[in-house]
Scaffold this active site. Structure first.
Site, PDB file in Angstrom:
ATOM      1  CG  ASP A   1      -1.881  -1.195   1.197  1.00 24.01           C
ATOM      2  OD1 ASP A   1      -2.272  -1.623   0.110  1.00 24.01           O
ATOM      3  OD2 ASP A   1      -2.193  -1.707   2.299  1.00 24.01           O
TER       4      ASP A   1
ATOM      5  CG  HIS B   1      -2.041  -1.981  -6.957  1.00 26.97           C
ATOM      6  ND1 HIS B   1      -1.181  -2.560  -7.846  1.00 26.97           N
ATOM      7  CD2 HIS B   1      -1.769  -2.544  -5.756  1.00 26.97           C
ATOM      8  CE1 HIS B   1      -0.422  -3.442  -7.209  1.00 26.97           C
ATOM      9  NE2 HIS B   1      -0.764  -3.461  -5.952  1.00 26.97           N
TER      10      HIS B   1
ATOM     11  CD  GLN C   1       0.624  -8.981  -2.541  1.00 25.20           C
ATOM     12  OE1 GLN C   1       1.291  -9.631  -3.322  1.00 25.20           O
ATOM     13  NE2 GLN C   1      -0.624  -8.666  -2.774  1.00 25.20           N
TER      14      GLN C   1
ATOM     15  CB  THR D   1      -9.919  -6.466   3.936  1.00 27.59           C
ATOM     16  OG1 THR D   1      -8.816  -5.685   4.381  1.00 27.59           O
ATOM     17  CG2 THR D   1      -9.400  -7.700   3.217  1.00 27.59           C
TER      18      THR D   1
ATOM     19  N   GLY E   1       0.151  13.927  -3.356  1.00 26.97           N
ATOM     20  CA  GLY E   1      -1.304  13.820  -3.454  1.00 26.97           C
ATOM     21  C   GLY E   1      -1.647  12.624  -4.310  1.00 26.97           C
TER      22      GLY E   1
END
Ligand code: GDP
Ligand code: IMO
Ligand code: MG
Length: 432
Positions: free
Chosen positions: A13, A41, A221, A298, A412
């Site tokens: 992330d 993503h 990942q 999730t 951003g």
């Protein structure tokens, strides 16, 4: 001619999707090399938000070829849902997407057996419950079913049924109810939809390289979730680090020219496992709110903490980063002080190497240094020299301590809220 790998330097992330989407303008082919729909993503193009799970972020640029490489595990139902979502938004998925005939297939029985460990508080990893781990277990156990086998009408049924019966026995032994009915007809129907996109993607890459085309490899990942190099066993089941890009595509190491690491200006993790620089207090909550740190797959709140120098030095070593992309600098806007984890101690002694054992990883005590926050916001700034002096100082500090150039900074979520540092190695690799 540069073929580049862009991958996560932390626990996932990091903003890989945004960066890959932005850079994909300069490449002909964008490929994923591992993982599955455990990835999420997020990419903004203007007002439109896309969450890509299995399909490379390069799909959003028309004319680019997006490849799902052999190293992935594909849930055909999730794949079709993603294709249809993108088509509704006007993306020419069937014209641009290629799927490896050697990628492995996820079946409902994989999610069924994942419950054996995930339902147990002592054994749970905090996975995404997408069947990813069990599908990779079957791959390594040499009983997996690949895309080519799924398309093989004459043999698929026998192949599937044998495997399903074994999984049902295992699930029953652990008291897990069977939840894998109605698969054959559904998968056969989806297989026919997939067929026109399936090919030998390693051959596609070889031909593209011969023709002088540029390839970008998009990691999913992050390195600390890599099955070999991460915080084992709190990892995913694939090779997210740069080495996985070769095995997961069939592109040889001699044809890869650079490795770019994506890192947040702080750090997050989803799921269980050690997290030395985690901040469980108010400032951790500040990051979660300001960075909207909730899982895109999730919806779980992400655990938040401070930039971890020893971790980054380690991931730079195992990946061979040429340059770093620092994302979400703007999230730290408004803090008086910005802590950075600059060392690890175990049992009161400084350690130089990343510990390997579970108990040592759990005992890491972070050493923090604090840097001044910045007086003015960085959000949306696109010129390094226009960043507030303290923010530049922070980036320089990270660069010095990690020993890796910072070649790009993101301020951003949108494409244009980004800067590539002039004269950097990154600029050369991207421009070549
Ligand atoms: P990935 O899995 O590495 O692609 O990252 P995710 O998409 O799961 O999470 C990154 C989130 O941060 C996404 O919602 C992005 O839109 C957002 N994002 C990316 N870069 C920036 C940035 O520089 N600033 C801010 N505020 N958000 C960003
Ligand atoms: P992207 O590509 C963050 C984590 C899960 C869990 C562990 C194992 O969006 O960065 P799995 O379902 O893979 O067996 O779960 O890995 N995880 C991720 N964390 N970002 C991801 O992907 C992740 N994919 C898996 O939370 O801790
Ligand atoms: Mg993500």
């Amino acid at each position: 001619m540069s073929n580049l790998i862009v991958l996560g330097a932390q626990w996932g992330d990091e903003g890989k999707g945004k960066i890959v989407d932005l850079f994909s303008e300069r490449f002909d082919i964008i490929a994923r090399y591992q993982g599955g729909h455990n990835a999420g993503h997020t990419v903004y193009v203007g007002e439109q938000k896309y969450v890509l799970k299995l399909i490379p972020s390069g799909i959003l640029r028309s004319g680019r070829v997006a490849v799902i490489g052999n190293g992935l595990v594909i849930d055909p139902v999730a794949l079709m849902a993603e294709i249809e979502m993108l088509e509704e938004l006007g993306v020419d998925v069937r014209g641009q997407l290629k799927i490896s005939n050697r990628a492995h297939v996820i079946f409902p029985f994989h999610r069924m057996v994942e419950r054996i460990s995930e339902d147990s508080p002592e054994k749970a990893i905090g996975t995404t419950s997408r069947g990813i781990g069990p599908a990779y277990e079957d791959k390594i156990g040499r009983r997996g079913i690949r895309v080519a086998d799924l398309l093989d009408r004459d043999n698929f049924k026998a192949h599937y049924t044998g495997n399903q019966q074994d999984k049902r026995k295992i699930a029953a032994a652990f008291g897990i109810p069977a939840t894998d009915d109605d698969v054959l007809a559904k998968y056969a129907e989806i297989a026919e939809k997939m067929r026109p996109m399936v090919c030998d993607t390693a051959a596609l890459f070889a031909a593209a390289i011969r023709a002088g085309k540029r390839i970008m490899l998009e990691g999913a990942q992050g390195t600390m979730l890599d099955v070999d190099h991460g915080t084992y066993p709190y990892v995913t089941s694939s090779s997210a680090a740069s080495g996985g890009a070769c095995t997961g595509t069939g592109i040889p190491p001699t044809k890869i020219h650079g490795v770019l690491g994506v890192s947040k200006a702080y750090i997050t993790r989803v799921g269980g496992g050690p997290f030395p620089s985690e901040d469980l207090g108010e400032r951790g909550e500040f990051i979660r709110k300001a960075g909207n740190e909730y899982g895109s797959v999730t919806g779980r709140p992400r655990r938040c903490g401070w930039f971890d120098v020893p971790l980054l030095r380690y991931t730079a070593d195992v990946n061979g980063f040429d340059s770093l992309i620092i994302t979400k600098l703007d999230v730290l806007d408004g803090l008086d002080q910005v802590p950075v984890c600059t060392g690890y101690k175990i049992d009161g002694k400084l350690v130089e190497e990343m510990p390997a054992s579970q108990s040592a990883l759990a005992r890491i005590e972070p050493v923090f240094e604090s840097l001044p926050g910045w007086s003015k916001p960085t959000a949306g700034i696109t010129d390094f020299n226009k960043l507030p002096a303290e923010a530049r100082g922070y980036l320089r500090f990270l660069e010095e301590r990690t020993g890796v150039e910072i070649g790009c900074v993101s301020t951003g979520p949108e494409r244009n809220q980004t800067m590539v540092v002039k004269g950097s190695r990154m600029e050369k690799l991207l421009g070549a």
